[in-house]
Design an enzyme around this catalytic site. Structure first.
Site, PDB file in Angstrom:
ATOM      1  N   HIS A 207      33.503  17.708 -23.112  1.00 37.29           N
ATOM      2  CA  HIS A 207      32.573  16.983 -23.989  1.00 37.29           C
ATOM      3  C   HIS A 207      31.776  15.894 -23.286  1.00 37.29           C
ATOM      4  CE1 HIS A 207      35.843  14.034 -23.932  1.00 37.29           C
ATOM      5  NE2 HIS A 207      34.934  13.148 -24.291  1.00 37.29           N
TER       6      HIS A 207
HETATM    7  C1  UD1 Z   1      33.188   8.753 -26.836  1.00 41.73           C
HETATM    8  C2  UD1 Z   1      33.453   7.831 -25.642  1.00 41.73           C
HETATM    9  C3  UD1 Z   1      34.205   8.611 -24.565  1.00 41.73           C
HETATM   10  C4  UD1 Z   1      35.449   9.285 -25.130  1.00 41.73           C
HETATM   11  C5  UD1 Z   1      35.058  10.136 -26.340  1.00 41.73           C
HETATM   12  C6  UD1 Z   1      36.294  10.744 -26.983  1.00 41.73           C
HETATM   13  C7  UD1 Z   1      31.677   6.130 -25.330  1.00 41.73           C
HETATM   14  C8  UD1 Z   1      30.569   5.690 -24.445  1.00 41.73           C
HETATM   15  N1  UD1 Z   1      32.222   7.341 -25.031  1.00 41.73           N
HETATM   16  O1  UD1 Z   1      32.312   9.779 -26.407  1.00 41.73           O
HETATM   17  O2  UD1 Z   1      34.616   7.706 -23.575  1.00 41.73           O
HETATM   18  O3  UD1 Z   1      35.994  10.141 -24.130  1.00 41.73           O
HETATM   19  O4  UD1 Z   1      34.408   9.307 -27.296  1.00 41.73           O
HETATM   20  O5  UD1 Z   1      35.934  11.775 -27.864  1.00 41.73           O
HETATM   21  O6  UD1 Z   1      32.032   5.414 -26.229  1.00 41.73           O
HETATM   22  N2  UD1 Z   1      29.426  12.763 -33.192  1.00 41.73           N
HETATM   23  C9  UD1 Z   1      29.564  13.499 -34.341  1.00 41.73           C
HETATM   24  N3  UD1 Z   1      30.690  13.346 -35.077  1.00 41.73           N
HETATM   25  C10 UD1 Z   1      31.700  12.502 -34.712  1.00 41.73           C
HETATM   26  C11 UD1 Z   1      31.556  11.772 -33.514  1.00 41.73           C
HETATM   27  C12 UD1 Z   1      30.422  11.919 -32.759  1.00 41.73           C
HETATM   28  O7  UD1 Z   1      28.698  14.269 -34.726  1.00 41.73           O
HETATM   29  O8  UD1 Z   1      32.708  12.395 -35.434  1.00 41.73           O
HETATM   30  C13 UD1 Z   1      28.195  12.866 -32.402  1.00 41.73           C
HETATM   31  C14 UD1 Z   1      27.479  11.502 -32.340  1.00 41.73           C
HETATM   32  O9  UD1 Z   1      26.667  11.289 -33.432  1.00 41.73           O
HETATM   33  C15 UD1 Z   1      26.753  11.599 -31.034  1.00 41.73           C
HETATM   34  C16 UD1 Z   1      27.669  12.472 -30.171  1.00 41.73           C
HETATM   35  O10 UD1 Z   1      28.514  13.182 -31.069  1.00 41.73           O
HETATM   36  O11 UD1 Z   1      25.528  12.236 -31.199  1.00 41.73           O
HETATM   37  C17 UD1 Z   1      28.465  11.677 -29.182  1.00 41.73           C
HETATM   38  O12 UD1 Z   1      29.298  10.744 -29.812  1.00 41.73           O
HETATM   39  P1  UD1 Z   1      29.595   9.300 -29.194  1.00 41.73           P
HETATM   40  O13 UD1 Z   1      30.346   8.503 -30.147  1.00 41.73           O
HETATM   41  O14 UD1 Z   1      28.344   8.751 -28.615  1.00 41.73           O
HETATM   42  O15 UD1 Z   1      30.470   9.501 -27.935  1.00 41.73           O
HETATM   43  P2  UD1 Z   1      31.461  10.630 -27.465  1.00 41.73           P
HETATM   44  O16 UD1 Z   1      30.712  11.647 -26.707  1.00 41.73           O
HETATM   45  O17 UD1 Z   1      32.377  11.094 -28.544  1.00 41.73           O
END
Ligand code: UD1
Length: 361
Positions: A207
């Site tokens: 991811h």
């Molecule tokens: C975050 C952490 C990463 C950790 C990971 C665990 C940061 C910078 N990164 O990354 O260190 O390894 O979590 O999973 O904080 N999204 C959804 N649904 C959700 C969650 C996220 O659709 O429940 C989407 C968000 O809207 C975004 C993308 O996924 O577009 C990424 O989510 P984000 O919270 O930015 O970080 P992760 O990639 O999950």
């Protein structure tokens, strides 16, 4: 004593499940969920399954660029801290929620306890590294999972209180993997699928933006997974669902079994029954080590050097050939140490907090 725990992302919920249980035996704990992970199977399922107390606040901040997300969290966490006036703020790991929690607290002169302190990759190109460094340098109590973490903090000249407490993820792994058979639960669809696969399956998670925002890298990882000698189960993070589904449509990838993100217990179940692990997750590579399963980490930096022995965890480039070559090497469990502590880190965290306050007085 009133403690505020800031949570926001999947791996933090797992650690808090074991740590909050200990904290609440003695102290008042207020849980603040930033909202960073918000889908049912990225958040709610962990609270239900691991019986984590309901968050008192859900700030509903998610998505967007790093600055926007962290900034909005900072504003909202500050409001909560001003209202609740805690004696201590606990943050976990290296997400944007960690950084926002630490910054909000330090500006209000509230002591910050950072759990999983001292992890370093050595590059600011990794967004989590920025979060780690800043958080460590504003924290008052830095709790490290391993000796290497303590070493990095000392090298950076950090004068705040540092303690080696082991890895709460190891506490969680021990607790839940031992009780998996005793907890009354029905197997989920993916678990039922997993046990019917002959000769076992591979367990893939991927991811990180470094691997998933780059279509070529993701394609190489999926090609490797597709050419394995047994099915590869891949629970897909929402961040790359669209990209993975598009590539699957285009290339078929019949050897890859895609599913929604899984709960913690299902992940442990998949781990315990799998052949080998392919991941870019900092958490799953440690859990593979705990479970004595060989792991290939598709990443260009070592996150947990302790796991990188006897081929137990090897780095691979996001290249089909490299991943397959590394997978072909067998691991050895000879001379295994327990670098992540003895599974009692939650208790040690409470002791470290008490020691911190006793020195302050
Ligand atoms: C975050 C952490 C990463 C950790 C990971 C665990 C940061 C910078 N990164 O990354 O260190 O390894 O979590 O999973 O904080 N999204 C959804 N649904 C959700 C969650 C996220 O659709 O429940 C989407 C968000 O809207 C975004 C993308 O996924 O577009 C990424 O989510 P984000 O919270 O930015 O970080 P992760 O990639 O999950």
């Amino acid at each position: 004593m009133k403690i505020i725990t800031i949570l926001g992302a999947r791996p933090q919920f797992i650690k808090a499940a074991v740590v909050s249980r200990e904290i609440r035996k003695k102290y008042e704990e207020v849980i603040v969920h930033t909202g960073q992970h918000y889908d049912y199977n990225m958040s709610e399922v962990f609270f239900e399954e691991l019986k984590i107390p309901r968050p008192h606040y859900n700030l509903g901040v998610n998505g967007g660029n790093h600055g926007k997300m962290t900034g909005e969290m900072l504003i909202k966490i500050e409001e909560v801290l001003l209202q609740e006036k805690p004696h201590l703020v606990i943050v976990y790991g290296d997400t944007n929620s960690t950084l926002a929690g630490a910054l909000a607290a330090v500006k209000l002169h509230i002591p910050v306890c950072h759990i999983e302190a001292g992890v370093r990759l050595g590059t600011l190109h990794n967004p989590e590294e920025v979060n780690r460094i800043v958080t460590d340098h504003v924290s008052n109590l830095l709790l490290c999972c391993t000796k290497s973490g303590v070493g990095f903090l000392e090298k950076e000249g950090i004068k705040a209180q540092i303690a080696l407490i082991g890895d709460p993820m190891y506490d969680a792994f021990n607790y839940y993997s031992n009780s998996l058979n005793n907890i009354s639960r029905t197997l989920t669809g993916i678990e039922e699928k997993a046990i019917t696969i002959p000769d076992k399956y591979y367990y893939l998670t991927c991811h990180r933006p470094e691997n998933t925002d780059n279509k070529e890298a993701l394609l190489e990882i999926l090609k490797a997974a597709d050419s394995l000698d047994s099915i590869c189960i891949y629970p897909v993070h929402p961040r790359n669902k669209e990209a993975v589904t598009t590539l699957k449509k285009e290339y078929g990838f019949n050897n890859i079994y895609l599913c929604e993100p899984v709960s913690y217990m299902t992940s442990i179940y998949l781990l315990l029954h799998c052949k080998k692990v392919i991941t870019d997750s900092g958490g799953l590579q440690r859990e593979a080590f705990f479970a004595k399963k060989q792991c290939i980490t598709v990443f260009n930096q070592v996150i947990w050097p302790e796991t990188m022995i006897n081929n137990r965890n090897q780095l691979a480039n996001a290249k089909e050939n490299d991943i397959l070559e590394k997978l072909a090497l067998e691991q050895s469990l000879a001379g295994c140490e327990e670098p992540f502590g003895d599974g009692n880190s939650a208790k040690k965290i409470v002791i470290a907090i008490e020691d911190f306050f006793s020195r302050k007085v």
